[in-house]
Design a protein around this motif. Sequence first.
Motif, PDB file in Angstrom:
ATOM      1  N   GLY A  99       0.830  -1.190   0.000  1.00 44.82           N
ATOM      2  CA  GLY A  99       0.000   0.000   0.000  1.00 44.82           C
ATOM      3  C   GLY A  99       0.865   1.241   0.000  1.00 44.82           C
ATOM      4  O   GLY A  99       2.101   1.161  -0.019  1.00 44.82           O
ATOM      5  N   ASP A 141       1.658   3.064   2.344  1.00 41.33           N
ATOM      6  CA  ASP A 141       2.510   3.111   3.532  1.00 41.33           C
ATOM      7  C   ASP A 141       3.664   2.117   3.477  1.00 41.33           C
ATOM      8  O   ASP A 141       4.452   2.011   4.408  1.00 41.33           O
ATOM      9  CB  ASP A 141       1.678   2.876   4.796  1.00 41.33           C
ATOM     10  N   ARG A 190      -0.159  -5.885   1.543  1.00 43.69           N
ATOM     11  CA  ARG A 190      -1.609  -5.977   1.720  1.00 43.69           C
ATOM     12  C   ARG A 190      -2.181  -6.944   0.700  1.00 43.69           C
ATOM     13  O   ARG A 190      -1.588  -7.194  -0.346  1.00 43.69           O
ATOM     14  CB  ARG A 190      -2.262  -4.614   1.599  1.00 43.69           C
ATOM     15  N   TRP A 203     -15.667  -7.496   2.499  1.00 45.79           N
ATOM     16  CA  TRP A 203     -15.180  -7.011   3.792  1.00 45.79           C
ATOM     17  C   TRP A 203     -15.429  -8.107   4.828  1.00 45.79           C
ATOM     18  O   TRP A 203     -16.536  -8.636   4.906  1.00 45.79           O
ATOM     19  CB  TRP A 203     -15.935  -5.739   4.190  1.00 45.79           C
ATOM     20  N   ARG A 233      -4.578  -4.136   9.973  1.00 47.60           N
ATOM     21  CA  ARG A 233      -5.806  -3.331   9.841  1.00 47.60           C
ATOM     22  C   ARG A 233      -6.484  -3.655   8.513  1.00 47.60           C
ATOM     23  O   ARG A 233      -5.928  -4.355   7.674  1.00 47.60           O
ATOM     24  CB  ARG A 233      -5.491  -1.841   9.946  1.00 47.60           C
ATOM     25  N   ASP A 270      -8.285  -1.632   5.312  1.00 46.81           N
ATOM     26  CA  ASP A 270      -8.463  -0.336   4.653  1.00 46.81           C
ATOM     27  C   ASP A 270      -9.453  -0.480   3.515  1.00 46.81           C
ATOM     28  O   ASP A 270      -9.436  -1.483   2.792  1.00 46.81           O
ATOM     29  CB  ASP A 270      -7.136   0.171   4.062  1.00 46.81           C
ATOM     30  N   GLU A 271     -10.284   0.512   3.352  1.00 51.53           N
ATOM     31  CA  GLU A 271     -11.179   0.532   2.198  1.00 51.53           C
ATOM     32  C   GLU A 271     -10.415   1.128   1.022  1.00 51.53           C
ATOM     33  O   GLU A 271      -9.771   2.165   1.151  1.00 51.53           O
ATOM     34  CB  GLU A 271     -12.415   1.376   2.489  1.00 51.53           C
ATOM     35  N   VAL A 272     -10.459   0.452  -0.118  1.00 50.96           N
ATOM     36  CA  VAL A 272      -9.824   0.949  -1.343  1.00 50.96           C
ATOM     37  C   VAL A 272     -10.840   0.879  -2.478  1.00 50.96           C
ATOM     38  O   VAL A 272     -11.725   0.036  -2.473  1.00 50.96           O
ATOM     39  CB  VAL A 272      -8.551   0.151  -1.714  1.00 50.96           C
ATOM     40  N   ARG A 323     -15.661  -0.601  -4.564  1.00 51.95           N
ATOM     41  CA  ARG A 323     -15.011  -0.564  -3.250  1.00 51.95           C
ATOM     42  C   ARG A 323     -14.599  -1.976  -2.840  1.00 51.95           C
ATOM     43  O   ARG A 323     -15.345  -2.922  -3.023  1.00 51.95           O
ATOM     44  CB  ARG A 323     -15.960   0.024  -2.212  1.00 51.95           C
ATOM     45  N   CYS A 366     -11.769  -4.305   0.082  1.00 49.33           N
ATOM     46  CA  CYS A 366     -11.091  -4.317   1.376  1.00 49.33           C
ATOM     47  C   CYS A 366      -9.626  -4.683   1.162  1.00 49.33           C
ATOM     48  O   CYS A 366      -9.322  -5.720   0.570  1.00 49.33           O
ATOM     49  CB  CYS A 366     -11.750  -5.337   2.300  1.00 49.33           C
ATOM     50  N   VAL A 375      -4.336  -5.215   5.433  1.00 48.17           N
ATOM     51  CA  VAL A 375      -2.965  -4.743   5.613  1.00 48.17           C
ATOM     52  C   VAL A 375      -2.257  -5.697   6.577  1.00 48.17           C
ATOM     53  O   VAL A 375      -2.762  -5.998   7.664  1.00 48.17           O
ATOM     54  CB  VAL A 375      -2.937  -3.299   6.144  1.00 48.17           C
TER      55      VAL A 375
END
Length: 137
Positions: free
Chosen positions: A25, A27, A31, A37, A66, A68-70, A77, A79, A82
């Motif tokens: 991702g 960061d 992921r 989800w 965690r 994250d929504e992408v 949309r 999930c 991560v």
Amino acid sequence: MIKLSVGTTSVEDLEAWHKDARAQGPDGLPRHVTRMWPRREAELLAGGSIYWVIQGLVQCRQRVLRLDEVTGSDGIRRCAIVLEPGLIRTATAPKRPFQGWRYLAERDAPPDLGTARASDDHLPPALSAALADIGVL
């Protein structure tokens, strides 16, 4: 959670993929992006892991940090699960193919190998599968 690692042939192969920018991702953390989800989000985020099935065998796990929504380029949309960098080797356990991901009960999760066996030579997947089938691994 348990997931097939499609296209990888070894734990080292999966680790190399997670170091590739395409698997990370913004960061820099690895992921896995999935369409659905997780409904058991709280359980997953309370120290849960993805157990990776490689070549028909559960061979390692990776802690979930965690969700994250992408949004993909198609506007859908999704999930992004991560993950903590690095893989934790587990006892080898055979697993039949399945689609998507599944929840894995704690009692069914293979144990971590631990530091005493971290330097063991790794068996070829076919040999590990055969030994796991007869209950040696």
